[in-house]
Structure formats: structure tokens, C-alpha cells
Design a protein around this motif. Structure first.
Motif, PDB file in Angstrom:
ATOM      1  N   GLY A  84      11.360  46.255  50.118  1.00  0.00           N
ATOM      2  CA  GLY A  84      10.196  46.398  49.245  1.00  0.00           C
ATOM      3  C   GLY A  84      10.506  46.004  47.813  1.00  0.00           C
ATOM      4  O   GLY A  84       9.655  45.459  47.108  1.00  0.00           O
ATOM      5  N   ASN A  85      11.724  46.251  47.377  1.00  0.00           N
ATOM      6  CA  ASN A  85      12.124  45.915  46.013  1.00  0.00           C
ATOM      7  C   ASN A  85      12.482  44.439  45.848  1.00  0.00           C
ATOM      8  O   ASN A  85      12.259  43.859  44.797  1.00  0.00           O
ATOM      9  N   TYR A  86      13.083  43.832  46.896  1.00  0.00           N
ATOM     10  CA  TYR A  86      13.625  42.484  46.762  1.00  0.00           C
ATOM     11  C   TYR A  86      13.015  41.446  47.708  1.00  0.00           C
ATOM     12  O   TYR A  86      13.296  40.264  47.565  1.00  0.00           O
ATOM     13  N   GLY A  87      12.232  41.880  48.687  1.00  0.00           N
ATOM     14  CA  GLY A  87      11.647  40.938  49.638  1.00  0.00           C
ATOM     15  C   GLY A  87      12.533  40.634  50.823  1.00  0.00           C
ATOM     16  O   GLY A  87      12.079  40.164  51.848  1.00  0.00           O
ATOM     17  N   GLU A  88      13.826  40.877  50.656  1.00  0.00           N
ATOM     18  CA  GLU A  88      14.770  40.688  51.746  1.00  0.00           C
ATOM     19  C   GLU A  88      16.027  41.495  51.453  1.00  0.00           C
ATOM     20  O   GLU A  88      16.213  41.989  50.347  1.00  0.00           O
ATOM     21  N   ILE A  89      16.864  41.605  52.471  1.00  0.00           N
ATOM     22  CA  ILE A  89      18.113  42.334  52.317  1.00  0.00           C
ATOM     23  C   ILE A  89      19.184  41.607  53.109  1.00  0.00           C
ATOM     24  O   ILE A  89      18.910  41.049  54.170  1.00  0.00           O
ATOM     25  N   GLU A  90      20.376  41.578  52.564  1.00  0.00           N
ATOM     26  CA  GLU A  90      21.530  41.021  53.261  1.00  0.00           C
ATOM     27  C   GLU A  90      22.597  42.112  53.267  1.00  0.00           C
ATOM     28  O   GLU A  90      23.037  42.556  52.200  1.00  0.00           O
ATOM     29  N   ILE A  91      22.957  42.552  54.458  1.00  0.00           N
ATOM     30  CA  ILE A  91      23.875  43.685  54.585  1.00  0.00           C
ATOM     31  C   ILE A  91      24.897  43.426  55.672  1.00  0.00           C
ATOM     32  O   ILE A  91      24.733  42.546  56.513  1.00  0.00           O
ATOM     33  N   LYS A  92      25.939  44.226  55.641  1.00  0.00           N
ATOM     34  CA  LYS A  92      26.913  44.235  56.734  1.00  0.00           C
ATOM     35  C   LYS A  92      26.601  45.434  57.613  1.00  0.00           C
ATOM     36  O   LYS A  92      26.398  46.537  57.112  1.00  0.00           O
ATOM     37  N   ARG A  93      26.560  45.181  58.896  1.00  0.00           N
ATOM     38  CA  ARG A  93      26.249  46.232  59.861  1.00  0.00           C
ATOM     39  C   ARG A  93      27.223  47.399  59.716  1.00  0.00           C
ATOM     40  O   ARG A  93      26.824  48.556  59.707  1.00  0.00           O
ATOM     41  N   SER A  94      28.511  47.101  59.552  1.00  0.00           N
ATOM     42  CA  SER A  94      29.522  48.159  59.461  1.00  0.00           C
ATOM     43  C   SER A  94      29.343  48.998  58.194  1.00  0.00           C
ATOM     44  O   SER A  94      29.533  50.213  58.222  1.00  0.00           O
ATOM     45  N   GLU A  95      28.969  48.361  57.085  1.00  0.00           N
ATOM     46  CA  GLU A  95      28.752  49.109  55.842  1.00  0.00           C
ATOM     47  C   GLU A  95      27.562  50.050  55.973  1.00  0.00           C
ATOM     48  O   GLU A  95      27.598  51.186  55.507  1.00  0.00           O
ATOM     49  N   LEU A  96      26.512  49.564  56.617  1.00  0.00           N
ATOM     50  CA  LEU A  96      25.334  50.406  56.837  1.00  0.00           C
ATOM     51  C   LEU A  96      25.670  51.565  57.770  1.00  0.00           C
ATOM     52  O   LEU A  96      25.254  52.702  57.535  1.00  0.00           O
ATOM     53  N   ALA A  97      26.456  51.286  58.801  1.00  0.00           N
ATOM     54  CA  ALA A  97      26.875  52.341  59.731  1.00  0.00           C
ATOM     55  C   ALA A  97      27.728  53.387  59.004  1.00  0.00           C
ATOM     56  O   ALA A  97      27.557  54.594  59.217  1.00  0.00           O
ATOM     57  N   ASP A  98      28.608  52.932  58.123  1.00  0.00           N
ATOM     58  CA  ASP A  98      29.426  53.871  57.337  1.00  0.00           C
ATOM     59  C   ASP A  98      28.549  54.723  56.419  1.00  0.00           C
ATOM     60  O   ASP A  98      28.749  55.933  56.307  1.00  0.00           O
ATOM     61  N   LYS A  99      27.576  54.092  55.788  1.00  0.00           N
ATOM     62  CA  LYS A  99      26.705  54.813  54.863  1.00  0.00           C
ATOM     63  C   LYS A  99      25.964  55.950  55.569  1.00  0.00           C
ATOM     64  O   LYS A  99      25.796  57.030  55.017  1.00  0.00           O
ATOM     65  N   PHE A 100      25.523  55.697  56.798  1.00  0.00           N
ATOM     66  CA  PHE A 100      24.759  56.700  57.531  1.00  0.00           C
ATOM     67  C   PHE A 100      25.589  57.450  58.564  1.00  0.00           C
ATOM     68  O   PHE A 100      25.056  58.227  59.350  1.00  0.00           O
ATOM     69  N   GLN A 101      26.883  57.209  58.544  1.00  0.00           N
ATOM     70  CA  GLN A 101      27.829  57.883  59.439  1.00  0.00           C
ATOM     71  C   GLN A 101      27.357  57.826  60.892  1.00  0.00           C
ATOM     72  O   GLN A 101      27.189  58.845  61.567  1.00  0.00           O
TER      73      GLN A 101
END
Length: 152
Positions: A17-34
């Protein structure tokens, strides 16, 4: 209480919503949400499909990433036409629900209309055997989408 999939979805949508798109690493997102990376895969597959208005690109390997882009239709008619194109001779309940959710999120239908549409395509109402049930669901959903063209 919300589950982890809802929380991950909300987080990703907020960034998009803020940027129109997102580029992330799956592992980083998994770490963030444990959680395990397969939970991220599940959220991406079920909550960020083309029917819901998102394009997900994935690059595997070292330094791999996931790019999620929100696709914005030019106008209501274009969106309805896109949704009709997603419906083949048959459509599953989950794909149908994704289309209805997209229509609601884009403001083409009200919450009440979305509930009515969901009820009409539900497998408990369409008490038929597969593939006939998916064929009837496709016909019903296609008819509802065509009716939306003349909503106003």
C-alpha cells in the motif's frame, strides 16, 4: 483471534500500500514472523494470486527474492473483463472466492453483495458432484459478473 497467515498478509499489504510493490526474501519474512518458509509460500499462494490482483515473481537460489506487485485495473469494466477471463468452463470455490474478494477490495461490490455471491457459489449450496459443480459455479459467477456491468 487472527492466525499467522492473516498477520503476514496484513504486513505485506501494508508495505504494498505504501510502495505499490514489495521485494522480500522468503527466509527473512519467515524469521520476522517466526514461522517456516512454507507458511510464507502458503500466504503468497492463497492471498496474493492474480485473481486477487497481485503478480508474484520468484527468483530462487542465492540472494533469491520474491517480488509482489499490486495490479491496478484502468477501470471497472476492465476489471470485470479480467475476472471473466479467469473463469474457464469450470472454477473451484477458492478461485471463485478470490475473484469475489477482489471485487470487494476494489470497491465494485459491497460487503453484503460479496456475502450473497459467496453463498451462491458455495459447495454446500451447489450440492452436485465434481466436475458438474465447478461448471455450474463458473456459469453462476460469470452471470453475476456480467450483471455487474450494468450495476449503475
Amino acid at each position: 483471534m487472527r492466525n499467522i497467515s492473516d498477520i503476514i498478509e496484513e504486513h505485506i499489504k501494508k508495505i504494498i500500500g505504501n510502495y505499490g510493490e514489495i521485494e522480500i526474501k522468503r527466509s527473512e519474512l519467515a524469521d520476522k514472523f517466526q514461522c517456516v518458509p512454507s507458511q510464507i509460500n502458503y500466504v503468497l499462494k492463497t492471498r496474493f494470486s492474480i485473481e486477487r490482483g497481485y503478480v508474484v515473481e520468484s527468483k530462487r537460489g542465492g540472494g533469491g527474492y520474491i517480488r509482489i506487485v499490486k495490479v491496478t485495473p484502468i477501470n471497472e469494466m476492465e476489471l470485470i473483463d479480467q475476472m471473466v477471463e479467469f473463469i474457464d468452463d469450470r472454477i473451484t470455490q477458492s478461485r471463485s472466492q478470490a475473484i469475489i474478494i477482489r471485487l470487494f477490495e476494489e470497491g465494485l461490490i459491497t460487503k453484503r453483495e460479496a456475502k450473497l455471491m459467496m453463498s451462491a457459489i458455495d459447495r454446500s449450496v451447489l450440492d452436485l458432484s465434481i466436475p458438474l459443480r465447478d461448471e455450474v459455479r463458473a456459469n453462476i459467477l460469470r452471470a453475476m459478473l456480467h450483471a455487474l456491468r450494468y450495476k449503475k
